[in-house]
Design an enzyme around this catalytic site. Sequence first.
Site, short mmCIF file in Angstrom:
data_model
loop_
_atom_site.label_atom_id
_atom_site.label_comp_id
_atom_site.label_asym_id
_atom_site.label_seq_id
_atom_site.Cartn_x
_atom_site.Cartn_y
_atom_site.Cartn_z
NE ARG B 54 -3.06 -0.08 3.46
CZ ARG B 54 -3.96 0.36 3.75
NH1 ARG B 54 -5.30 -0.73 3.51
NH2 ARG B 54 -4.36 1.67 4.07
CB THR B 55 3.39 2.57 2.15
OG1 THR B 55 2.14 2.38 3.75
CG2 THR B 55 4.12 3.46 2.53
CE LYS B 82 20.38 -13.57 -2.85
NZ LYS B 82 20.29 -13.01 -3.75
NE ARG B 104 7.05 0.77 6.37
CZ ARG B 104 6.08 0.74 5.75
NH1 ARG B 104 5.45 -0.13 6.88
NH2 ARG B 104 5.02 1.88 5.41
CG HIS B 132 4.61 5.37 8.53
ND1 HIS B 132 4.90 6.15 7.28
CD2 HIS B 132 3.05 5.11 7.78
CE1 HIS B 132 4.33 5.72 6.08
NE2 HIS B 132 3.11 4.57 7.01
#
Lengths: 437, 326
Positions: B54-55, B82, B104, B132
């Site tokens: 969504r974001t 990795k 994020r 946020h």
Amino acid sequence: MSSNKSVLITGGTVVNASGEVLADVMIDQGVVQEVGPNISAKYAAENKGGPQRIDAASCVITSAFVDLHTHLREPGREESETIETGSRAAVLGGYGAVVAMPNTEPAQDSVAVVEFVRMQGERAGLVDVVPSACITVNRAGLQLSPFHSLAQNGVTLYTDDGNGVQDPVIMRRAMEYAKELNITLMQHCEVSRLTEGAVMHEGCCSSHLGLPGWPSIAEVLMLQRDLELVRETGAKMHFLHLSTARSVELVRQAKNEGLPVTAEVTPHHFSLTDEKLTGFNTVFKVNPPLRTMEDVEALRTGMQDGTIDAIATDHAPHAAHLKDQDLLAAPPGMLGLQSALGVALKYSGCSVQRVIDLMSWAPARIAGLTARQGNAVASGNIANLVVFNPAAQWEQSLEQIVSKSHNTPYLGLPLQGQVQYVVRDGKVIVEAGVIAK
Amino acid sequence: MKHLLSMDDLSLGELQQLLSLADEMSEIQKRSQPKVPALRHKTVASLFFEDSTRTRLSFETAAKRLSADTMTFSAASSSVNKGESLRDTVETLSAMGVDAFVVRHKTAGLPLAMTQWTDAHIVNAGDGAHQHPTQALLDAFTLTRALEMGNSLAGVRIAMVGDIRHSRVARSTVRAFVLLGAQVTLVAPASLLPPSLIYSNATHTSHEWPVSISHHLDEVLGEVDVVYLLRMQHERMNAAFISSVGEYALHFGLTPKRMAKLPHNFKLMHPGPMNHGVEIGVDPALVPGSLITQQVTNGVSIRMAVLLSLLGPAATSEMTKEERNV
Ligand SMILES: [Zn+2]
Ligand SMILES: [Zn+2]
């Protein structure tokens, strides 16, 4: 190991537990021969075949420091530190001996690994590297280490540092062994269930930053449990890196009751607070975490009044790629060997003599090293000495760091007290602040 | 403004400026061709180490409507797992000519750390339980516009209900609401409040929460204009934060019975995604004052405003629309 060349330290203040005196110190055959004012006149000049002369004007001459808590990372994490590089950092910090913590890979839970560490220390030849051993196999908290075998090979200190021993059954049994073998258990007090995922002290800062917090109670609960186990078993117990005000209070009470306990504090816990984490810098992530000013002040009081016996660095090198991660992933720990004296004299509020007690005399006794370390500067004693200027103001810079890692929290912070010379077995191995060739 | 990392960094003036700019952006969105060339030749990379379709889509839509090039980097397909350090990844991507990173991450503070590793602009799209900020901005935008109060929430009474402790939305949106003059009450069991609000020994001055606290939703319902529900996560049962989601829903969920106690014109907000039957026991479509859909729509406008003010041609408030190319 003794050197044939004699050494004469002139013009400094000799500080012993019995007091301090302006005196010269004559060293020969690895041993202090004479301590007294103006004895230098008796000896020929250096260029006329006389002893090597060290000018200790405005400096203190005392027994070299002993660190009860050093992570040397070898074997297993040589990208972060080796016994050789850690020894270099130690000797530049004024240390004559360091206790090598056993959370290596493989862990120091067997005679073979312990002997390897001791041997590597001798090979580096800069400080006495004193291996400690695990309380449980691979520090997993499940099976006791082979205490009898390890004790027979001279190991006197045992710890699962990095972890606290969670299981009370295991801890109680370990204490029973500790009592019969006259060895010392060193606990890293942390109830792990209370600190899952934690990255910093639980408090106002962590609440504001949304970071998982490490509550003080996690340390206090294990400390309380262990004090009761000490009361029951009579085993000797040393508490690593006290970080909370309540911990100091509990240890103070226990000592008043005569329990055989000792405690240490790290330089960072009495000089820095959780506010340092507001920049999310992983350098300040450490276990136990930096706490509040109230805790810092209680630790200082504990150092001043004797509740806390020793300053121990918890020197914990981590290579750049390990610290260059996010706060959750980055491992906890910071450097300490090269800055400990500077932090102690600047931030502890203790006298020079008290700092020396905390950094040399007491830890030498706790580690059972008094045959070689932590003794008076007096004729007949082995010459393991440090000469430092207690008033020198300085700042740490990256170039000074000889550890393989650079995770020091003290860049740009004022420090006080600079190591000038270190003498090991009568030989000058640090000269004017650098390792002699 | 070089980066958007935390609501703590924004002054009231900067916040209001972004809200006003978002008005212009929502105008653009209403056009038949909702696209302007303002950020042509700019590259916006979304760096999502934690899933949030969504974001991410909201940011990417915002970037595309401003004609920026976009690239997406998601952790699952990356080399981060990795052995390549996060720092290497950021340095590599910025060498490809990224102008702004939208990031994020599960760890608080990571966006701030990234500012040390790249010259690009950083937009925090959610870091752990920390911040946020675009959510806070879109919440402030949505509520001020719904209440038709201009760029102010003076005197508006807001109850924020739920897991404040683990919520980056709470840490950012509360700040925005308070800056605009609202009176915020946090409603949650003590276990789900930040420790500093429940332990008296954790007193401190510099990180205050200028809010009231209640542990009983029923007691505050009659005295609020807005109910802001936070998402309740089932995992919270594992560390004993709650007894069960059922018990939580019973005492802190918005049920039809509780709705009846609210003023008839109350506003309902939720950052999404909703847990139906947990924090919300009513159908939001049937709540006249629900702003939940507007929150999503406004998300794109706000993110356009943020990207434009970071990357736009010296996008200051004095510039005209034409100069800004919108
Ligand atoms: Zn430890
Ligand atoms: Zn340690």
